[in-house]
Design an enzyme around this catalytic site. Structure first.
Site, PDB file in Angstrom:
ATOM      1  N   GLU A 184       1.073  -1.862  -1.795  1.00 48.92           N
ATOM      2  CA  GLU A 184       1.470  -0.484  -2.106  1.00 48.92           C
ATOM      3  C   GLU A 184       2.888  -0.241  -1.584  1.00 48.92           C
ATOM      4  OE1 GLU A 184      -0.442   3.972  -1.479  1.00 48.92           O
ATOM      5  OE2 GLU A 184      -0.692   2.478   0.114  1.00 48.92           O
ATOM      6  N   LYS A 212      -2.986   6.225  -8.691  1.00 50.87           N
ATOM      7  CA  LYS A 212      -3.868   6.424  -7.541  1.00 50.87           C
ATOM      8  C   LYS A 212      -4.665   7.724  -7.657  1.00 50.87           C
ATOM      9  CE  LYS A 212      -3.571   6.205  -2.473  1.00 50.87           C
ATOM     10  NZ  LYS A 212      -2.610   6.088  -1.341  1.00 50.87           N
ATOM     11  N   CYS A 233      -5.098   1.474  -1.851  1.00 49.58           N
ATOM     12  CA  CYS A 233      -5.157   1.910  -0.451  1.00 49.58           C
ATOM     13  C   CYS A 233      -6.309   2.877  -0.149  1.00 49.58           C
ATOM     14  CB  CYS A 233      -3.808   2.489  -0.040  1.00 49.58           C
ATOM     15  SG  CYS A 233      -3.571   2.560   1.758  1.00 49.58           S
TER      16      CYS A 233
END
Length: 272
Positions: free
Chosen positions: A41, A115, A156
């Site tokens: 990321e 995301k 993440c």
């Protein structure tokens, strides 16, 4: 079987320095036989000062163009863990994973994932972040064919939401990617535990390239980039420095695990 590499970086706000290091490690991993190279990321830009503007660009912009050229030169597939993609909201951007096929002329982009879960936290005495102040959440799960592997994408903080991973398995995922910049404070206790849990629950390979070390300001990332097998066993793990590690993914082993412990068939309709 497929050879997959995870790259561990210590990205900063210096885009050119980040790209130089990315280029070195992608070329090295590809030369060693990696068919897919996965970056963490915020690989091209990691904000360390609150007032710094991210280099927000469209998918057709310069940053992605340079990464596509690198991937085609290396002759491998590349997961760009995330980059700041322009969104319809002028105040916020998408945190977007991009899959590039460098084995095909022109290195086309074959999948993008924005995301879903944004990291808004305030840890007393440690770190405060509010991704939602500058980032716009995505609204779709993404599972795509990547180097001959059905691959589910995540980023993440998504790692803490197991129903996303169940949905990716329902979409056929054999591999799940988790590029991250996991904080040092939470990572030391949670990162590997969560990665192994997601692999065990989904009976997939989990490919998790991460950021490591001190980036500047208050930003420190945990590292321990890893590739985990469907039984929850780490096949490869990066040491505490930048670099890359590689593992061979054996899909016959994955099918054996799924046959011997058919969890997906036992899921209650109550929790679907």
């Amino acid at each position: 079987m497929r050879n997959v590499a995870v790259v561990q970086l210590c990205s900063t706000q210096d885009i050119e320095a980040n790209l130089k290091e990315i280029g070195q490690y992608v070329r090295e991993a590809a030369a060693a036989g990696a068919e897919l190279v996965a970056l963490p990321e915020n690989c091209v830009f990691l904000r360390t000062e609150a007032g710094t503007q991210a280099p927000v660009q469209p998918l057709e912009g310069e940053l992605m163009g340079r990464l596509r050229a690198l991937t085609e030169e290396a002759g491998t597939w590349l997961l760009v863990g995330s980059f700041p993609e322009r969104s319809p909201d002028p105040r916020r951007y998408y945190n977007t994973s991009v899959v590039i096929d460098g084995t095909t002329r022109g290195a086309p982009i074959v999948a993008t994932y924005r995301k879903l879960h944004l990291f808004d936290i305030d840890i007393p005495g440690s770190e405060s972040q509010r991704e939602s102040d500058s980032i716009m959440a995505g609204d779709q799960i993404v599972c795509a064919d990547v180097a001959g592997m059905r691959t589910g994408l995540s980023i993440c903080y998504d790692l803490r939401f197991p129903r996303l991973y169940s949905a990716l398995v329902d979409a056929g995922a054999q591999v799940i990617t988790v590029p991250a910049a996991f904080t040092e404070y939470t990572g030391k206790d949670h990162w590997l535990v969560l990665l192994r849990a997601r692999a065990i629950e989904t009976q997939t390979f989990v490919v998790a390239p991460g950021q490591f070390g001190w980036h500047g300001g208050k930003r420190r990332s945990y590292g321990k980039s890893a590739i985990i097998d469907p039984w929850g066993i780490p096949l490869a793990m990066a040491p505490d420095r930048t670099g890359w590690v590689m593992a061979r993914l054996d899909f016959e082993h994955m099918e054996s695990v799924r046959r011997s412990l058919p969890c997906a068939q036992h899921r209650s309709p109550v929790v679907r």
